[in-house]
Design an enzyme around this catalytic site. Structure first.
Site, PDB file in Angstrom:
ATOM      1  CG  HIS A  50      -2.058   0.941   1.137  1.00 54.17           C
ATOM      2  ND1 HIS A  50      -3.118   0.757   0.276  1.00 54.17           N
ATOM      3  CD2 HIS A  50      -2.315   2.099   1.796  1.00 54.17           C
ATOM      4  CE1 HIS A  50      -3.980   1.754   0.414  1.00 54.17           C
ATOM      5  NE2 HIS A  50      -3.510   2.582   1.328  1.00 54.17           N
ATOM      6  CD  GLU A  94      -4.869   7.046  -1.767  1.00 57.07           C
ATOM      7  OE1 GLU A  94      -3.700   7.229  -2.134  1.00 57.07           O
ATOM      8  OE2 GLU A  94      -5.366   7.587  -0.771  1.00 57.07           O
ATOM      9  CG  HIS A  96     -10.398   3.661   2.073  1.00 60.12           C
ATOM     10  ND1 HIS A  96     -11.093   3.916   3.219  1.00 60.12           N
ATOM     11  CD2 HIS A  96      -9.088   3.799   2.416  1.00 60.12           C
ATOM     12  CE1 HIS A  96     -10.264   4.200   4.213  1.00 60.12           C
ATOM     13  NE2 HIS A  96      -9.037   4.130   3.742  1.00 60.12           N
ATOM     14  NE  ARG A 117      -6.553  13.321   5.535  1.00 63.62           N
ATOM     15  CZ  ARG A 117      -7.457  12.370   5.728  1.00 63.62           C
ATOM     16  NH1 ARG A 117      -8.721  12.700   5.945  1.00 63.62           N
ATOM     17  NH2 ARG A 117      -7.127  11.100   5.700  1.00 63.62           N
ATOM     18  CG  ASP A 118      -4.255  12.024  -1.138  1.00 65.26           C
ATOM     19  OD1 ASP A 118      -3.393  12.185  -0.260  1.00 65.26           O
ATOM     20  OD2 ASP A 118      -4.675  10.906  -1.473  1.00 65.26           O
ATOM     21  CG  ASP A 269      -3.012  13.038   3.294  1.00 64.34           C
ATOM     22  OD1 ASP A 269      -3.914  12.289   3.675  1.00 64.34           O
ATOM     23  OD2 ASP A 269      -2.222  12.762   2.385  1.00 64.34           O
ATOM     24  CB  SER A 314      -6.664   9.227  14.037  1.00 62.12           C
ATOM     25  OG  SER A 314      -6.708   8.303  15.096  1.00 62.12           O
TER      26      SER A 314
END
Length: 743
Positions: A50, A94, A96, A117-118, A269, A314
């Site tokens: 990853h 991306e 998940h 955030r990226d 991030d 988190s």
């Protein structure tokens, strides 16, 4: 409970961290001693698939990543592409996947949060999101629960954060029963002179923690995302992160305000592997060491160990290298937004990654070997076996109208309205096209005429049959969908989802798909500027269909000339652009074969890239001239499904006589590539049409006038006419029925 840093390092513990014996030996050679428990966790996080891309890096390097429009290619948080006038678009896709299978709501929600955030880590304000979702068979007992949770998670986070979801995909196949795919895309706008990178610069500068507090959620998430599943999957639930979109919205505003102040040297991030990965990447990219003091890290749980703090995932957290003179100003900005701001370390000149906790040094490792010098494998691979060609006379028959209604009312081609009506598609007030068309379109804020188009595409059954052709086709269809709105395709992001790369046949799928993607991107001038690889998508040895998702971005210079899928008016000519002489020929791997006859044989349709480019450029020029009133690319289900979609989007019918003396099945349901359906506002007997025909002849493009819009039914050749209302009823009915079934 807290975990000691002096846990004995046993072979079982090493294996539980996803490290092979030879990788552990490499750690011993690098460190010169047995690693501490925290160090083992750090290596495990940084050396898994990853974070390190150790199985795919060799092949990713072969992709085209540059072009005159590319400002930043792969290697940063997101890709950056110039759109003129000092503006740029920042975007990435991306996965998940693993978290969303374990805990669908939070897995999908934090996937959206992570990709947003990226984008804003680079200094861009998010303007659009998409999601490409793959689920198991509709009759699998978990599928409906997973669909409900994932869609709710995507909507819950994106809607609350305030970004429009403008497109995506939802598909079903039994091969995703044990591994669903959640591929999240986000794009944002920034100024070309205000792009922020993650490369640390300067020695002795403060490393600052920003955002939400650290808890135990997500500990080991990156390692979990690099492993196969088995029957104990529910035990992995604690490794799924929990997201808070309202905190993320505050983090966005605080970061953009801080960036405008000139305080930021580098920013990253905290995503996969949390504090570990963000600190290592910043230092390694800048050829600097990093020292962290975990006693300074804001926490929301008591007695957290160094191991837990370093590997926590988190959400809504950032790490930054700050200009020291701006410290007070920066702190005030974050406190204003109700967020934590803490100096947790400093940059050093010794290329070491040091971690301090409660007076002890719990990690002291070579930072480059954790980051850009992580292990890299040239895994053995074999060419996947390709299906035999179909016999020329192998054309199973069916009633054309009945087959069309069945396709439109089936799991894969039915309307996704149930999904996208749960997403806020109009927030920010710039959306120009709703989901359901070829691409989402969003106005460029502050510019009178510019808009950006977004599309996400892949056909996994094609990739399974022939990974190379499937990879080409994913790129070509994405490029075609952007073109069909009138957009000039600029660049793409890839999300490569495959099974276990240690199996040569699976590695062969990855290699073939990447080769196909690379060839298509080069031929179409459509570079890959960001992306993600998700491997080990297997459960109990059963791998997913190879799914190399392509997310593309295009620029519309004047959105007043943008076109939509739906027919615009009665009595307009319908043009089939880029077709073979018999309109359609290819039934191998088609949805007609699969959904009408239960067949999955034959090769996928080949993609002629030179033809694709020539036809797409011509279509774009017609749209720019202002004479095109509707456009749609022809893909799953062939011409029949494409015409039905155009009719349903408008409520206007069409009559297309078909070809005399030709088998109607491949004509209507063949999935030949490189084709578009257009409607034109010109007189089909006038000089303008003659000039277009002449131009098409010079370009070698076959583009017959196949029929006309009008009425309230779709009439295909000799098949019975289908009222548009019946098409809509079939198309809109399946998804709500499926989701409303009693559990």
């Amino acid at each position: 409970m807290t975990i000691s840093n002096s846990v004995p390092i046993t072979p079982e513990l090493i294996a539980a961290h996803g490290l092979k014996p030879d990788e552990y030996q490499r750690i011993l050679d690098l460190v010169g001693r047995e690693p501490s428990f925290t160090e083992l966790g750090i290596f495990s996080a940084m050396w898994n698939e990853h974070c390190s891309y150790k199985s795919s890096k060799k092949w990713l390097r072969t992709l085209p990543t540059t072009g005159p429009q590319v400002i930043q290619g792969p290697g940063e948080n997101a890709g950056v592409v110039d759109i003129g006038d000092g503006d740029c678009v920042v975007f990435k896709m991306e996965s998940h996947n693993h978290p969303s299978f374990i805990e669908p709501y939070q897995g999908a929600a934090t996937g959206v949060g992570g990709i947003l955030r990226d984008v804003f880590t680079m200094g861009a304000r998010p303007i659009a999101a998409m999601n490409a979702l793959r689920f198991g068979a509709p009759d699998h007992p978990k599928t409906r629960h997973l669909v409900a949770g994932v869609v709710s998670g995507v909507g819950g986070y994106g809607n609350s954060f305030g970004v429009p979801t403008v497109g995506g995909e939802v598909n079903f196949d039994a091969r995703y029963n044990g591994n669903i795919l959640v591929n999240a895309f986000a794009a944002g706008l920034a100024k070309t002179n205000a792009i922020f990178l993650s490369e640390a610069k300067g020695v002795g500068l403060p490393v600052v923690y920003l955002g939400a507090k650290t808890g135990r959620d997500g500990v080991g998430g990156a390692t979990m995302a690099s492993a196969e599943f088995d029957d104990k999957i529910d035990e992995k639930r604690p490794t799924v992160q929990v997201g808070d979109p309202f905190t993320e919205k505050c983090l966005l505003e605080a970061c953009l305000e801080l960036m405008a102040s000139g305080a930021v040297i580098a920013i990253q991030d905290m995503g996969a592997a949390g504090l570990t990965c963000s600190a290592v990447e910043m230092g390694a990219k800048g050829d600097l060491g990093i020292e962290l003091d975990l006693d300074k890290v804001p926490v929301r749980e008591e007695r957290m160990s160094a191991y837990e703090m370093m590997l926590s995932e988190s959400q809504e957290r950032m790490l930054m290298v700050l200009r020291p003179e701006k410290e007070k100003e920066a702190e005030a900005i974050f406190h204003k937004w109700g967020l934590d701001f803490a100096i947790v370390g400093k940059t050093t000149d010794d290329l070491r990654f040091r971690v301090l906790h409660q007076g002890d040094q719990v990690a002291d490792l070579p930072i480059k070997d954790l980051g850009d010098k992580a292990p890299e494998y040239d895994r053995p691979w074999i060419e996947p076996k390709k299906p035999a060609p179909l016999a020329a006379n192998d054309i199973p028959q069916a009633d054309v109208a009945d087959a069309l209604l069945k396709l439109l009312g089936g799991p894969d081609l039915s309307s996704r309205r149930w999904v996208w009506e749960q997403y806020d598609t109009l927030i920010q007030g710039n959306s120009l096209q709703l989901p359901g068309g070829d691409a989402g379109v969003v106005r460029v804020e502050g510019h009178a005429t510019k808009a950006l188009a977004f599309s996400s595409d892949v056909t996994p059954r094609y990739c399974e049959a022939d990974p190379y052709e499937g990879g080409k086709q994913a790129v070509a269809e994405c490029w075609r969908n952007l073109t069909a709105t009138g957009a000039l395709p600029l660049a793409a992001t890839d999300n490569l989802n495959f099974g276990n790369p240690e199996r040569p046949e699976i590695m062969g799928q990855l290699v073939g798909a990447v080769k196909g993607i690379g060839d298509a991107c080069r031929a179409l001038g459509f570079p890959i500027v960001s992306g993600n690889v998700s491997l080990y998508n297997e459960t109990n040895g059963q791998g997913i269909l190879p799914t190399p998702t392509i997310g593309g971005v295009g620029l519309i210079a004047d959105w007043s000339k943008m076109v939509r899928t739906g027919f615009a008016a009665q009595d307009q000519m319908i043009l089939l652009v880029g077709a073979p002489a018999s309109w359609g020929t290819h039934l191998g791997q088609s949805v007609y074969f699969r959904d009408i006859h239960g067949r999955t044989d034959g090769p996928p349709p080949p993609v002629d890239l030179a033809h694709e480019k020539r036809v797409g450029d011509h279509v774009r020029s017609l749209i720019a001239s202002g004479i095109v009133t509707a456009a749609h690319d022809v893909s799953d289900g062939g011409i029949a499904v494409a015409l039905a979609e155009m009719a349903m989007a408008s409520g206007i019918g069409a009559t297309v006589p078909g070809l005399v003396g030709t088998d109607p099945i491949p004509v209507w349901f063949g999935e030949d590539q490189g084709r578009y359906l257009l409607t034109l506002s010109i007189d089909p007997h006038g000089d303008e049409w003659d000039a277009i025909r002449k131009q098409q002849g010079e370009l070698g493009i076959f583009a017959p006038w196949i029929g006309s819009t009008g009425g309230d039914a779709l009439k295909l050749g000799d098949a019975k006419a289908i009222p548009v209302g019946d098409l809509k009823a079939a198309h809109e009915g399946w998804f709500p029925r499926f989701m409303d079934q009693a559990s």
